[in-house]
Each structure stands twice: as structure tokens, then as C-alpha cells.
Design a protein around this motif. Structure first.
Motif, PDB file in Angstrom:
ATOM      1  N   GLU A   6      -0.306  64.782   5.229  1.00 10.94           N
ATOM      2  CA  GLU A   6       0.642  65.160   6.205  1.00 10.94           C
ATOM      3  C   GLU A   6       0.857  66.695   6.342  1.00 10.94           C
ATOM      4  O   GLU A   6       0.557  67.518   5.230  1.00 10.94           O
ATOM      5  CB  GLU A   6       1.969  64.576   5.517  1.00 10.94           C
ATOM      6  N   ARG A   7       1.059  67.051   7.441  1.00  9.95           N
ATOM      7  CA  ARG A   7       1.625  68.434   7.596  1.00  9.95           C
ATOM      8  C   ARG A   7       2.948  68.776   7.025  1.00  9.95           C
ATOM      9  O   ARG A   7       3.774  68.148   7.216  1.00  9.95           O
ATOM     10  CB  ARG A   7       1.340  68.812   9.145  1.00  9.95           C
ATOM     11  N   VAL A   8       3.005  69.897   6.138  1.00 13.97           N
ATOM     12  CA  VAL A   8       4.194  70.415   5.394  1.00 13.97           C
ATOM     13  C   VAL A   8       4.828  71.385   6.567  1.00 13.97           C
ATOM     14  O   VAL A   8       4.133  72.108   6.999  1.00 13.97           O
ATOM     15  CB  VAL A   8       3.959  70.730   4.341  1.00 13.97           C
ATOM     16  N   LYS A   9       6.246  71.048   6.723  1.00 10.37           N
ATOM     17  CA  LYS A   9       6.864  72.119   7.462  1.00 10.37           C
ATOM     18  C   LYS A   9       6.613  73.417   7.186  1.00 10.37           C
ATOM     19  O   LYS A   9       6.683  73.943   5.902  1.00 10.37           O
ATOM     20  CB  LYS A   9       8.562  71.927   7.560  1.00 10.37           C
ATOM     21  N   ASP A  10       6.606  74.532   8.210  1.00  5.47           N
ATOM     22  CA  ASP A  10       6.037  75.799   7.796  1.00  5.47           C
ATOM     23  C   ASP A  10       7.206  76.485   7.040  1.00  5.47           C
ATOM     24  O   ASP A  10       8.107  76.934   7.613  1.00  5.47           O
ATOM     25  CB  ASP A  10       5.829  76.626   9.022  1.00  5.47           C
ATOM     26  N   SER A  20       0.404  74.333   6.178  1.00 12.47           N
ATOM     27  CA  SER A  20       0.295  73.725   4.865  1.00 12.47           C
ATOM     28  C   SER A  20       0.058  72.236   5.134  1.00 12.47           C
ATOM     29  O   SER A  20       0.638  71.868   6.188  1.00 12.47           O
ATOM     30  CB  SER A  20       1.803  73.999   4.297  1.00 12.47           C
ATOM     31  N   PHE A  21      -0.562  71.676   4.318  1.00 13.73           N
ATOM     32  CA  PHE A  21      -0.836  70.027   4.487  1.00 13.73           C
ATOM     33  C   PHE A  21      -0.681  69.660   2.967  1.00 13.73           C
ATOM     34  O   PHE A  21      -1.000  70.409   2.027  1.00 13.73           O
ATOM     35  CB  PHE A  21      -2.399  69.684   4.739  1.00 13.73           C
ATOM     36  N   ARG A  22      -0.141  68.494   2.794  1.00 16.08           N
ATOM     37  CA  ARG A  22       0.029  67.894   1.485  1.00 16.08           C
ATOM     38  C   ARG A  22      -1.156  66.855   1.566  1.00 16.08           C
ATOM     39  O   ARG A  22      -0.684  65.890   2.348  1.00 16.08           O
ATOM     40  CB  ARG A  22       1.392  67.540   1.199  1.00 16.08           C
ATOM     41  N   MET A  23      -1.563  66.573   0.274  1.00 14.40           N
ATOM     42  CA  MET A  23      -2.718  65.685   0.467  1.00 14.40           C
ATOM     43  C   MET A  23      -2.314  64.550  -0.617  1.00 14.40           C
ATOM     44  O   MET A  23      -1.911  65.099  -1.813  1.00 14.40           O
ATOM     45  CB  MET A  23      -4.221  65.887   0.308  1.00 14.40           C
ATOM     46  N   HIS A  24      -2.326  63.234  -0.678  1.00  9.41           N
ATOM     47  CA  HIS A  24      -1.918  62.466  -1.806  1.00  9.41           C
ATOM     48  C   HIS A  24      -3.406  61.379  -1.950  1.00  9.41           C
ATOM     49  O   HIS A  24      -3.482  60.607  -0.954  1.00  9.41           O
ATOM     50  CB  HIS A  24      -0.809  61.717  -1.281  1.00  9.41           C
ATOM     51  N   TRP A  25      -3.720  61.139  -3.138  1.00 13.23           N
ATOM     52  CA  TRP A  25      -4.658  60.168  -3.109  1.00 13.23           C
ATOM     53  C   TRP A  25      -4.440  59.266  -4.585  1.00 13.23           C
ATOM     54  O   TRP A  25      -3.901  59.809  -5.446  1.00 13.23           O
ATOM     55  CB  TRP A  25      -6.181  60.928  -3.898  1.00 13.23           C
ATOM     56  N   GLU A  35      -2.514  59.265  -9.521  1.00 11.64           N
ATOM     57  CA  GLU A  35      -2.230  59.808  -8.134  1.00 11.64           C
ATOM     58  C   GLU A  35      -2.580  61.477  -8.398  1.00 11.64           C
ATOM     59  O   GLU A  35      -2.029  61.953  -9.299  1.00 11.64           O
ATOM     60  CB  GLU A  35      -0.672  59.667  -7.772  1.00 11.64           C
ATOM     61  N   THR A  36      -3.017  61.981  -7.410  1.00 12.10           N
ATOM     62  CA  THR A  36      -3.297  63.276  -7.100  1.00 12.10           C
ATOM     63  C   THR A  36      -2.555  63.817  -5.968  1.00 12.10           C
ATOM     64  O   THR A  36      -2.894  63.218  -5.034  1.00 12.10           O
ATOM     65  CB  THR A  36      -4.786  63.812  -7.329  1.00 12.10           C
ATOM     66  N   TYR A  37      -1.912  64.986  -6.157  1.00 10.46           N
ATOM     67  CA  TYR A  37      -1.117  65.732  -4.831  1.00 10.46           C
ATOM     68  C   TYR A  37      -1.639  66.997  -4.741  1.00 10.46           C
ATOM     69  O   TYR A  37      -1.872  67.620  -5.814  1.00 10.46           O
ATOM     70  CB  TYR A  37       0.264  65.567  -5.339  1.00 10.46           C
ATOM     71  N   SER A  38      -2.107  67.473  -3.776  1.00 13.37           N
ATOM     72  CA  SER A  38      -2.658  68.415  -3.360  1.00 13.37           C
ATOM     73  C   SER A  38      -1.718  69.330  -2.430  1.00 13.37           C
ATOM     74  O   SER A  38      -1.292  68.483  -1.191  1.00 13.37           O
ATOM     75  CB  SER A  38      -3.941  68.734  -2.891  1.00 13.37           C
ATOM     76  N   LEU A  39      -1.581  70.439  -2.491  1.00 13.39           N
ATOM     77  CA  LEU A  39      -0.727  71.243  -1.438  1.00 13.39           C
ATOM     78  C   LEU A  39      -1.902  72.325  -1.031  1.00 13.39           C
ATOM     79  O   LEU A  39      -2.052  73.277  -1.850  1.00 13.39           O
ATOM     80  CB  LEU A  39       0.635  71.768  -1.980  1.00 13.39           C
ATOM     81  N   VAL A  40      -2.193  72.313   0.173  1.00 11.56           N
ATOM     82  CA  VAL A  40      -3.234  73.244   0.760  1.00 11.56           C
ATOM     83  C   VAL A  40      -2.379  74.190   1.924  1.00 11.56           C
ATOM     84  O   VAL A  40      -2.037  73.752   2.794  1.00 11.56           O
ATOM     85  CB  VAL A  40      -4.352  72.609   1.241  1.00 11.56           C
ATOM     86  N   THR A  41      -2.573  75.543   1.512  1.00 14.33           N
ATOM     87  CA  THR A  41      -1.898  76.328   2.448  1.00 14.33           C
ATOM     88  C   THR A  41      -2.659  77.727   3.117  1.00 14.33           C
ATOM     89  O   THR A  41      -3.331  78.309   2.028  1.00 14.33           O
ATOM     90  CB  THR A  41      -0.362  77.083   1.727  1.00 14.33           C
TER      91      THR A  41
END
Length: 92
Positions: A6-10, A20-25, A35-41
């Protein structure tokens, strides 16, 4: 394995543009779920970019409130220092 992106609000206050994107595996191995959460900016400064990745891994048995507390957060100080270093490198 399942994945959500999902895209994260700027919320970035440095550079000329950012995304920014948040990924959830979710990984299920013989009934044990992790569960792994990543925040890529990524921040753009003129023609160059800097990307910062933050990750956290949790056991899926944790309550949702605890999982939310452990989600990677945007580190404005780190982004600013990296954007400043990128800007300085472009001027040298």
C-alpha cells in the motif's frame, strides 16, 4: 506466502519529491505464521534519489494493537541527513 502493498500518505518534509510504500508479507510454515512489514521511502533531490528501508518481523500470534506498535516508522532525522548528504554530493 501472501503479500500486500500500500502507498503511505506523503509525510516526508525533505527533498523535492518523495514516495513511500508499506509492504506486508505473511509466511506460513507448518502452521507457524510470521509477518514481515517493510516501509520503503524514496526521496528525490534534483536528479538523484535516496531510498531508506525499515523492516520489522513479528509472530502472527501477537495482538493487532501490538503489531501496529511495531510497524516501521518514518525516521525524518535519518531522511534529512541522507537528503543533506545527497545534496552536498551533487554540489561537489
Amino acid at each position: 506466502m501472501s503479500t500486500d502493498v500500500e502507498r503511505v500518505k506523503d509525510e516526508v518534509s525533505v527533498g523535492h519529491g518523495s514516495v513511500s510504500f508499506r509492504m506486508h508479507w505473511t509466511l506460513d510454515i507448518d502452521g507457524f505464521k510470521s509477518e514481515t512489514y517493510s516501509l520503503v521511502t524514496t526521496v528525490r533531490s534534483k536528479e538523484a534519489t535516496v531510498t531508506v528501508v525499515s523492516e520489522s518481523m513479528v509472530g502472527s500470534r501477537l495482538p493487532d494493537a501490538k503489531k501496529r506498535a511495531l510497524l516501521p516508522k518514518l525516521d525524518q532525522k535519518l531522511l534529512k541527513s541522507q537528503a543533506d548528504a545527497l545534496g552536498a554530493a551533487q554540489h561537489s
